[in-house]
Every structure is written in structure tokens, then in C-alpha cells.
Scaffold this motif. Sequence first.
Motif, mmCIF file in Angstrom:
data_model
loop_
_atom_site.group_PDB
_atom_site.id
_atom_site.type_symbol
_atom_site.label_atom_id
_atom_site.label_comp_id
_atom_site.label_asym_id
_atom_site.label_seq_id
_atom_site.Cartn_x
_atom_site.Cartn_y
_atom_site.Cartn_z
ATOM 1 N N ARG A 1 0.818 -1.215 0.000
ATOM 2 C CA ARG A 1 0.000 0.000 0.000
ATOM 3 C C ARG A 1 0.854 1.269 0.000
ATOM 4 N NH1 ARG A 1 -5.132 1.147 1.453
ATOM 5 N NH2 ARG A 1 -5.659 -0.444 -0.072
ATOM 6 N N ASN A 2 1.909 1.319 0.794
ATOM 7 C CA ASN A 2 2.727 2.535 0.863
ATOM 8 C C ASN A 2 3.375 2.885 -0.481
ATOM 9 O OD1 ASN A 2 2.030 2.853 3.518
ATOM 10 N ND2 ASN A 2 3.907 1.951 4.328
ATOM 11 N N PRO A 3 4.043 1.933 -1.166
ATOM 12 C CA PRO A 3 4.583 2.268 -2.501
ATOM 13 C C PRO A 3 3.491 2.634 -3.509
ATOM 14 C CG PRO A 3 5.614 0.275 -1.653
ATOM 15 C CD PRO A 3 4.485 0.601 -0.723
ATOM 16 N N LEU A 4 2.323 1.984 -3.418
ATOM 17 C CA LEU A 4 1.225 2.322 -4.328
ATOM 18 C C LEU A 4 0.772 3.753 -4.123
ATOM 19 C CD1 LEU A 4 -1.189 -0.781 -4.451
ATOM 20 C CD2 LEU A 4 0.198 0.149 -6.295
ATOM 21 N N ARG B 1 -6.119 -0.536 -10.291
ATOM 22 C CA ARG B 1 -6.539 -1.936 -10.289
ATOM 23 C C ARG B 1 -5.815 -2.715 -9.185
ATOM 24 N NH1 ARG B 1 -5.495 -6.711 -13.232
ATOM 25 N NH2 ARG B 1 -3.780 -5.779 -14.394
ATOM 26 N N LEU B 2 -4.525 -2.435 -9.029
ATOM 27 C CA LEU B 2 -3.780 -3.064 -7.946
ATOM 28 C C LEU B 2 -4.330 -2.656 -6.580
ATOM 29 C CD1 LEU B 2 -0.078 -2.741 -9.200
ATOM 30 C CD2 LEU B 2 -1.343 -4.864 -8.815
ATOM 31 N N ASP B 3 -4.692 -1.389 -6.468
ATOM 32 C CA ASP B 3 -5.225 -0.896 -5.202
ATOM 33 C C ASP B 3 -6.550 -1.571 -4.862
ATOM 34 O OD1 ASP B 3 -4.940 1.136 -3.002
ATOM 35 O OD2 ASP B 3 -6.872 1.780 -3.801
ATOM 36 N N HIS B 4 -7.396 -1.785 -5.881
ATOM 37 C CA HIS B 4 -8.675 -2.461 -5.654
ATOM 38 C C HIS B 4 -8.454 -3.915 -5.246
ATOM 39 C CE1 HIS B 4 -10.833 0.629 -8.448
ATOM 40 N NE2 HIS B 4 -10.720 1.067 -7.200
ATOM 41 N N PHE C 1 -8.306 -7.948 -0.468
ATOM 42 C CA PHE C 1 -7.592 -8.692 0.576
ATOM 43 C C PHE C 1 -7.876 -8.104 1.955
ATOM 44 C CE2 PHE C 1 -5.142 -10.154 -3.037
ATOM 45 C CZ PHE C 1 -4.774 -11.438 -2.680
ATOM 46 N N LEU C 2 -7.839 -6.783 2.042
ATOM 47 C CA LEU C 2 -8.018 -6.128 3.340
ATOM 48 C C LEU C 2 -9.416 -6.365 3.903
ATOM 49 C CD1 LEU C 2 -6.178 -2.743 2.663
ATOM 50 C CD2 LEU C 2 -5.421 -4.604 4.134
ATOM 51 N N ALA D 1 -8.543 -10.861 -15.231
ATOM 52 C CA ALA D 1 -8.047 -9.801 -14.358
ATOM 53 C C ALA D 1 -8.673 -9.843 -12.970
ATOM 54 C CB ALA D 1 -8.310 -8.430 -14.999
ATOM 55 N N GLY D 2 -9.372 -10.915 -12.639
ATOM 56 C CA GLY D 2 -10.057 -10.972 -11.351
ATOM 57 C C GLY D 2 -9.142 -11.430 -10.226
ATOM 58 N N SER D 3 -9.452 -10.973 -9.013
ATOM 59 C CA SER D 3 -8.675 -11.406 -7.843
ATOM 60 C C SER D 3 -9.195 -12.712 -7.273
ATOM 61 C CB SER D 3 -8.740 -10.321 -6.753
ATOM 62 O OG SER D 3 -10.059 -10.222 -6.227
#
Length: 366
Positions: free
Chosen positions: A160-163, A201-204, A209-210, A326-328
Motif C-alpha cells: 500500500r505505501n509504494p502504491l 486496479r492493484l489498489d482495488h 484482501f483487506l 483480471a479478477g482477484s
Amino acid sequence: MSLSSFNPPRVLVVEDNAAFLDNLRELLGDAGYLVSGANSCREAHERVQDGFDVALVDLRLPDGDGTELARELKEKVPECEVVLLTGFATLETAVAAVRAGACAYLMKPCAPNELLLTLEQTMRQVRLQAEKRELARRAQVTEKLAAVGTLTASLSHVIRNPLNAAALQLAVLERRVRRLSAEQQPALLDPLLLVRDEIRRLDHALEDFLQFARPRSFRPEPVEVVALLRRVVDFLGSQAEARRVRLELEGEESLPPLKGEEERLRQVLINLTLNALEATPEEGLVRLSAQREEDMVRLCVDDTGAGVPPELRTRVFEPFFTTKEAGSGLGLSIVHSVVSQHGGSLEVTSSPFGGARFLLRLPLVD
């Protein structure tokens, strides 16, 4: 083959005596069973694809042996049970029946009450095995959720911090690019915006996960069912229109309120409806509906897409399982988790419109 109180138990009767087969159809049908018949081994194999919970199999059939058929049926449908019928019982045939996996052995002609009692006991065994499989599946899901929680503790800080830093620098860079002349902007903005979308997209995905890792307290309040569905339809109306898909609402205005958290239930329905819109071709239909079912409300999200294959229906709610590139693999797992926390149930079946039906049952306010 999962069973529920809303699905009549299915019985396959394999019997070459037409009169006896008709008698069994009538007797079992009146007792609440859904009966299909076959008069040979070949026809029995054809009926397997229709599905059944219990097979009543005559020991002597015109094109084969009932004991061997029982073994073949158990191999094709391991979750079923087989009851063998015979007019010539011997110790050898009884032993062969047990070895073939039959759970009961009845002499013909058998008394109706004896037959019904045997079937009732057999169905109890089928349900017990289904419950064991469900418990095993839930245990597997629980293990995966525990892995998600462990992984998320480090993901939260490491990723999260680098994002956030990258997103901030991109925003600064975008403002600087937009100060350039109109001729210079496109060549620089296009790749910049692509990177920005990928970071989102990475953030979502990280947020999915969170959501699993953060336990949330449950504070239920009365939620008006039709009003909830109407908000979802209004919110997604423009997306349905853009996809040229008809989005409809069908519900009884007099429904009592359900017991839950409106915001989380709205997100559940938005998620399911978005999936339905994505699966539905142009000129298709997605319908949200609600009706009362004793002390529960029954919510359906139906579509006219390709549907969910039967072999995937028990897996779509597993964490990390997805058919999207592209789904998690966490969207439906989160939905299932929220529904379970509300004391409800969620399953996927075939829609009467030809596509998929996601069926939610949620408790009404006492």
C-alpha cells in the motif's frame, strides 16, 4: 448432488416390469419424490445426466446385471445411494449388493410402508454425506481465509505505501503534462493514464484482501427490501444502458423489512448485478426480484448469459477462484462472507431465463 428443503429428492427407478415401474412412479410421486424411470441398463446410463439422489435398481435386467449397474452408477455419481430390488434373494446376491455399494436390499413385492421407510433412511444417508462434503468444503475455505489474513498483514504495509507514493507522483506528473501545449499532451498523457489505471486496479485488488482480513462488527437494522433493490437498479442503470442490457426490478411492495446492514447488502447486490451485466450479451436481460419465503426473503439476480457450469457452482465462492483474467477471485467470496454474517445463504443455480441465477435468502426482522 446438494439437497435442500426446497428441492424434492430425486429417485431413479430401473425396472423392466412396466406395470411395477408405473406403480412405483405413482407411489413415490405421491410421497413427494421426483421420479424418473428406466427399463434397462442402457437407459439408466442415459438418465444419469438428469441427476438423481437414490436409484432403485432391479437385480435382473434384460441387458445386464443390476449389481454391476449399481457399481457403475456409484462410480458415475458417488454422492448417490443405490437400493437393489429382487424377487430371488440369496445370501450370494446380498453379499454382491453390499460389495457393489448398495445401501439397502429389498424383496419384491415389497410393502409400500417398507419401501418408503427404506427410501427415507436412504435419503437421510444422502443428506448426511452432502453435509459432510459441505463441512469439508467450508474447512477448506476457512484455511484459505486464514492464509489471506496472514498474507494481508504484510501486504498492507509492503504494497500500500509504494502504491500511494506512485499514485501521488503520477498525479503531480499529470498536472505538469496538462500544462504543456495541446500538441504535446497526447503522447505523454496516454501512457501516464494507462499506468494510473493499472495502479488503481492493484489498489482495488489489495482492498479485496483487506476486507477479508479486517473483522467487522455486525450491526443489523431493518432494511426495506424493494427500496434496497431499487437503489441498486438506479445506481447501475447507466451501466446497463451502456451495455445495451435491460435491467429490471420485480418485487412485492408489501414485503416486511429484512434484518441487516443496508450499505453492505447494497454492495452485495451491486457486485452480483455487475457480474450479471458483464455476463449478459447485448439485448439481454438482468432481473432483480424479491419475494417472501416464510421467515426469509428470497432475492434473485437472474441473467440471460451463458450461466455457470454445474461443476463450477460449488467453487465460485472459494477465495482466489476466478474465471476472469483480471479478477482477484475474492469478489464472490466477500459477497458470500457478508451474506453468511447476515445469517443468510447464497447459491448459484440455473435461471429460468437461460443464464445464471444467484439466489440469496436473508432473514426478515422478527
